[in-house]
Design a protein around this motif. Structure first.
Motif, PDB file in Angstrom:
ATOM      1  N   TYR A   1      -2.559   5.486   8.499  1.00  0.00           N
ATOM      2  CA  TYR A   1      -2.417   5.751   9.927  1.00  0.00           C
ATOM      3  C   TYR A   1      -0.943   5.704  10.319  1.00  0.00           C
ATOM      4  O   TYR A   1      -0.272   4.703  10.105  1.00  0.00           O
ATOM      5  N   THR A   2      -0.466   6.771  10.893  1.00  0.00           N
ATOM      6  CA  THR A   2       0.967   6.908  11.198  1.00  0.00           C
ATOM      7  C   THR A   2       1.137   7.570  12.557  1.00  0.00           C
ATOM      8  O   THR A   2       0.535   8.617  12.815  1.00  0.00           O
ATOM      9  N   THR A   3       1.933   6.942  13.399  1.00  0.00           N
ATOM     10  CA  THR A   3       2.225   7.544  14.695  1.00  0.00           C
ATOM     11  C   THR A   3       3.718   7.780  14.893  1.00  0.00           C
ATOM     12  O   THR A   3       4.112   8.432  15.858  1.00  0.00           O
TER      13      THR A   3
ATOM     14  N   ALA B   1      12.634  18.440  13.056  1.00  0.00           N
ATOM     15  CA  ALA B   1      11.536  17.708  12.439  1.00  0.00           C
ATOM     16  C   ALA B   1      10.237  18.061  13.134  1.00  0.00           C
ATOM     17  O   ALA B   1      10.210  18.300  14.339  1.00  0.00           O
ATOM     18  N   THR B   2       9.169  18.116  12.353  1.00  0.00           N
ATOM     19  CA  THR B   2       7.842  18.325  12.907  1.00  0.00           C
ATOM     20  C   THR B   2       6.923  17.218  12.421  1.00  0.00           C
ATOM     21  O   THR B   2       7.172  16.597  11.381  1.00  0.00           O
ATOM     22  N   LEU B   3       5.879  16.989  13.184  1.00  0.00           N
ATOM     23  CA  LEU B   3       4.881  16.001  12.804  1.00  0.00           C
ATOM     24  C   LEU B   3       3.509  16.564  13.144  1.00  0.00           C
ATOM     25  O   LEU B   3       3.259  16.952  14.291  1.00  0.00           O
ATOM     26  N   ASP B   4       2.637  16.629  12.161  1.00  0.00           N
ATOM     27  CA  ASP B   4       1.267  17.118  12.346  1.00  0.00           C
ATOM     28  C   ASP B   4       0.320  16.001  11.934  1.00  0.00           C
ATOM     29  O   ASP B   4       0.066  15.810  10.749  1.00  0.00           O
ATOM     30  N   THR B   5      -0.190  15.290  12.908  1.00  0.00           N
ATOM     31  CA  THR B   5      -1.057  14.156  12.587  1.00  0.00           C
ATOM     32  C   THR B   5      -2.408  14.614  12.035  1.00  0.00           C
ATOM     33  O   THR B   5      -3.039  13.874  11.284  1.00  0.00           O
ATOM     34  N   SER B   6      -2.829  15.819  12.367  1.00  0.00           N
ATOM     35  CA  SER B   6      -4.127  16.287  11.861  1.00  0.00           C
ATOM     36  C   SER B   6      -4.070  16.526  10.358  1.00  0.00           C
ATOM     37  O   SER B   6      -5.045  16.274   9.644  1.00  0.00           O
ATOM     38  N   SER B   7      -2.947  17.016   9.851  1.00  0.00           N
ATOM     39  CA  SER B   7      -2.797  17.237   8.411  1.00  0.00           C
ATOM     40  C   SER B   7      -2.036  16.105   7.742  1.00  0.00           C
ATOM     41  O   SER B   7      -1.783  16.145   6.532  1.00  0.00           O
ATOM     42  N   GLN B   8      -1.662  15.104   8.520  1.00  0.00           N
ATOM     43  CA  GLN B   8      -0.901  13.951   8.007  1.00  0.00           C
ATOM     44  C   GLN B   8       0.323  14.400   7.232  1.00  0.00           C
ATOM     45  O   GLN B   8       0.507  14.063   6.047  1.00  0.00           O
ATOM     46  N   SER B   9       1.146  15.171   7.908  1.00  0.00           N
ATOM     47  CA  SER B   9       2.351  15.671   7.248  1.00  0.00           C
ATOM     48  C   SER B   9       3.483  15.799   8.249  1.00  0.00           C
ATOM     49  O   SER B   9       3.272  15.912   9.463  1.00  0.00           O
ATOM     50  N   SER B  10       4.692  15.769   7.713  1.00  0.00           N
ATOM     51  CA  SER B  10       5.892  15.944   8.509  1.00  0.00           C
ATOM     52  C   SER B  10       6.866  16.806   7.720  1.00  0.00           C
ATOM     53  O   SER B  10       6.805  16.855   6.484  1.00  0.00           O
TER      54      SER B  10
ATOM     55  N   SER C   1       0.855  -1.182   0.000  1.00  0.00           N
ATOM     56  CA  SER C   1       0.000   0.000   0.000  1.00  0.00           C
ATOM     57  C   SER C   1       0.889   1.229   0.000  1.00  0.00           C
ATOM     58  O   SER C   1       1.973   1.226   0.557  1.00  0.00           O
ATOM     59  N   GLN C   2       0.430   2.282  -0.628  1.00  0.00           N
ATOM     60  CA  GLN C   2       1.234   3.486  -0.740  1.00  0.00           C
ATOM     61  C   GLN C   2       1.112   4.270   0.548  1.00  0.00           C
ATOM     62  O   GLN C   2       0.032   4.504   1.064  1.00  0.00           O
ATOM     63  N   TRP C   3       2.256   4.704   1.077  1.00  0.00           N
ATOM     64  CA  TRP C   3       2.227   5.474   2.299  1.00  0.00           C
ATOM     65  C   TRP C   3       2.249   6.964   2.012  1.00  0.00           C
ATOM     66  O   TRP C   3       1.460   7.719   2.547  1.00  0.00           O
ATOM     67  N   GLY C   4       3.199   7.391   1.182  1.00  0.00           N
ATOM     68  CA  GLY C   4       3.359   8.812   0.937  1.00  0.00           C
ATOM     69  C   GLY C   4       2.902   9.195  -0.452  1.00  0.00           C
ATOM     70  O   GLY C   4       2.771   8.373  -1.337  1.00  0.00           O
ATOM     71  N   GLU C   5       2.658  10.504  -0.594  1.00  0.00           N
ATOM     72  CA  GLU C   5       2.182  10.991  -1.879  1.00  0.00           C
ATOM     73  C   GLU C   5       3.272  11.657  -2.692  1.00  0.00           C
ATOM     74  O   GLU C   5       3.074  12.003  -3.837  1.00  0.00           O
ATOM     75  N   GLU C   6       4.441  11.870  -2.091  1.00  0.00           N
ATOM     76  CA  GLU C   6       5.431  12.675  -2.792  1.00  0.00           C
ATOM     77  C   GLU C   6       6.089  11.898  -3.919  1.00  0.00           C
ATOM     78  O   GLU C   6       6.235  10.692  -3.862  1.00  0.00           O
ATOM     79  N   ASN C   7       6.457  12.603  -4.944  1.00  0.00           N
ATOM     80  CA  ASN C   7       7.362  12.074  -5.953  1.00  0.00           C
ATOM     81  C   ASN C   7       8.752  12.593  -5.646  1.00  0.00           C
ATOM     82  O   ASN C   7       8.909  13.511  -4.862  1.00  0.00           O
ATOM     83  N   LEU C   8       9.761  12.021  -6.251  1.00  0.00           N
ATOM     84  CA  LEU C   8      11.112  12.504  -6.016  1.00  0.00           C
ATOM     85  C   LEU C   8      11.221  13.943  -6.494  1.00  0.00           C
ATOM     86  O   LEU C   8      10.982  14.228  -7.652  1.00  0.00           O
TER      87      LEU C   8
ATOM     88  N   GLY D   1       7.132   6.263   7.512  1.00  0.00           N
ATOM     89  CA  GLY D   1       6.167   6.314   8.598  1.00  0.00           C
ATOM     90  C   GLY D   1       5.553   4.967   8.889  1.00  0.00           C
ATOM     91  O   GLY D   1       5.571   4.062   8.054  1.00  0.00           O
ATOM     92  N   SER D   2       5.019   4.868  10.092  1.00  0.00           N
ATOM     93  CA  SER D   2       4.379   3.625  10.507  1.00  0.00           C
ATOM     94  C   SER D   2       3.537   3.908  11.735  1.00  0.00           C
ATOM     95  O   SER D   2       3.646   4.961  12.359  1.00  0.00           O
TER      96      SER D   2
END
Lengths: 110, 113
Positions: free
Chosen positions: A28-30, A63-72, A1-8, A91-92
């Motif tokens: 879901y990532t913690t 580093a930052t982690l924002d679980t509400s926006s699902q971004s780091s 399953s794909q975790w991230g949306e970024e391309n290189l 992420g995991s």
């Protein structure tokens, strides 16, 4: 399953500048880990940040982690030419498998 | 002294041939992983292991087998290599699953002609 949306992606900056790289995810990532991979080498972890830590610092790295926006994000202050590398996030959930994004190629020009 | 080593570092194989990639770790970690890295895809998990004798399928296991004969060693086996398996392969070890750092080897560049 794909975790991230970024391309290189590729970023080219002058030595001494600050830079921020972003990572977004779908599942879901913690726990998010940031890795650096220099040319011809294996990846090496830079920072691990958990969902109860909105921000974590290590030397010139933040580093930052924002679980509400699902971004780091990973910021490097006062970049050096030796920071040239591919940076990617993974992420995991706490007990789940680690999934990686495609990464950002950072080039720091001396 | 590198904690995760891989051999060979470079390999050229023929289509249909058998290829074995080897990994050794001195971290005494229970978990070991095999990834492949292709431009635009990042690291994709092929197989992993929780300890000696165990192997689990990752996200892209088709065409690959794995073997974990001991705590230290984890092999990736391509029984019938195909050109689509041309890639850079990384082995890693870690204490546990997602919440733990993974320690990577230097990689093996495999070319299947």
């Amino acid at each position: 399953s794909q975790w991230g949306e970024e391309n290189l992606q590729a970023l080219s900056i002058q030595e001494g500048e600050d830079v921020t790289m972003n990572c977004s995810y779908k599942t879901y990532t913690t726990v998010v880990q940031w890795y650096r991979q220099k040319s011809g080498k294996g990846p090496a972890q830079l920072i691990l940040i958990r969902s109860n830590e909105r921000e974590k610092r290590s030397g010139r790295l933040r580093a930052t982690l924002d679980t509400s926006s699902q971004s780091s994000s990973l910021s490097i202050t006062g970049t050096l030419a030796t920071d040239t590398a591919v940076y990617f996030c993974g992420g995991s959930s706490a007990l789940g498998r680690l999934h990686f994004g495609a990464g950002t190629q950072l080039i720091v020009i001396p | 002294e590198a904690a995760v080593t891989q051999s060979p570092r470079n390999k050229v194989a023929v289509t249909g041939g058998k290829v074995t990639l080897s990994c050794n770790q001195t971290n005494n970690h229970n978990n070991m992983y095999w990834y492949r890295q292709d431009t635009g895809h990042g690291l994709r998990l092929i197989h992993y292991s929780y300890g000696a004798g165990s192997t689990e399928k990752g996200d892209i296991p088709d065409g690959y087998k794995a073997s974990r004969p001991s705590q230290e060693n984890f092999s990736l086996i391509l029984e019938l290599a195909t050109p689509s398996q041309t890639s850079v392969y990384f082995c890693a070890s870690g204490e546990g699953l997602g919440g733990y750092e993974q320690y990577f080897g230097p990689g093996t560049r495999l070319t299947v002609l």
